[in-house]
Design a protein around this motif. Sequence first.
Motif, PDB file in Angstrom:
ATOM      1  N   GLY A  85    -129.347 -29.589   1.795  1.00 21.72           N
ATOM      2  CA  GLY A  85    -128.785 -28.412   2.444  1.00 21.72           C
ATOM      3  C   GLY A  85    -129.822 -27.356   2.775  1.00 21.72           C
ATOM      4  N   GLN A  86    -131.086 -27.768   2.877  1.00 23.70           N
ATOM      5  CA  GLN A  86    -132.139 -26.804   3.180  1.00 23.70           C
ATOM      6  C   GLN A  86    -131.916 -26.225   4.576  1.00 23.70           C
ATOM      7  N   GLU A  87    -132.109 -24.927   4.667  1.00 26.73           N
ATOM      8  CA  GLU A  87    -131.820 -24.223   5.911  1.00 26.73           C
ATOM      9  C   GLU A  87    -132.582 -24.805   7.099  1.00 26.73           C
ATOM     10  N   VAL A  88    -133.839 -25.173   6.879  1.00 26.35           N
ATOM     11  CA  VAL A  88    -134.646 -25.699   7.980  1.00 26.35           C
ATOM     12  C   VAL A  88    -134.044 -27.000   8.527  1.00 26.35           C
ATOM     13  N   VAL A  90    -130.800 -27.961   8.208  1.00 28.36           N
ATOM     14  CA  VAL A  90    -129.513 -27.617   8.811  1.00 28.36           C
ATOM     15  C   VAL A  90    -129.753 -27.075  10.226  1.00 28.36           C
ATOM     16  N   ASN A  91    -130.695 -26.156  10.352  1.00 29.69           N
ATOM     17  CA  ASN A  91    -130.995 -25.571  11.663  1.00 29.69           C
ATOM     18  C   ASN A  91    -131.472 -26.615  12.654  1.00 29.69           C
ATOM     19  N   TYR A 101    -122.498 -28.984   9.831  1.00 31.53           N
ATOM     20  CA  TYR A 101    -123.302 -29.558   8.755  1.00 31.53           C
ATOM     21  C   TYR A 101    -122.540 -29.341   7.452  1.00 31.53           C
TER      22      TYR A 101
END
Length: 124
Positions: A85-88, A90-91, A101
Motif C-alpha cells: 500500500g505504499q503511496e508511490v 498506489v499513485n 486500489y
Amino acid sequence: MNKRILIVDDSFYMRTMLKNMLTDAGYEVVGEAANGQQALEMAAATKPDLITLDVILPDNTGLDVLRGLRKEAPDAKVVMCSAVGQEVIVNEAIENGALAYIVKPFSEERVLEIVGSALGGDAA
C-alpha cells in the motif's frame, strides 16, 4: 447480464476469497490468473468487464501487467488489489489507468463497493 470479472493474484487463497465474494454478489468470474502472462492471455480471451490485479506476481509486477493491458485493451477497467500500500505504488497504478486500489487485508463490503463503483455503479 452479469458483469464479468477476471481475478489476477498469485495466492490461491486470495483468488478463492475474491471469487466467493464476487460470485455471491452476483458477478460472473470468467477466470483466475496466477501470474502476469496468464493475466494478459485470459484478459484477451475473455474480455472481462473488470480485472482485479495484484501488484506482486511471480513473473511480473502488477504495474507491468497494467501497462500491458493498457496497450492491448485500453478500455479495460482495472482495480488493483494488493498488500503493498505504499503511496508511490498506489499513485503509479492510478497514473497507469487503474480505477481504484484496494489494500489487503480488506473487507467484503469495501471490495464490493469499489467494484460496483468501478463498473459505473452498475450492480451485478
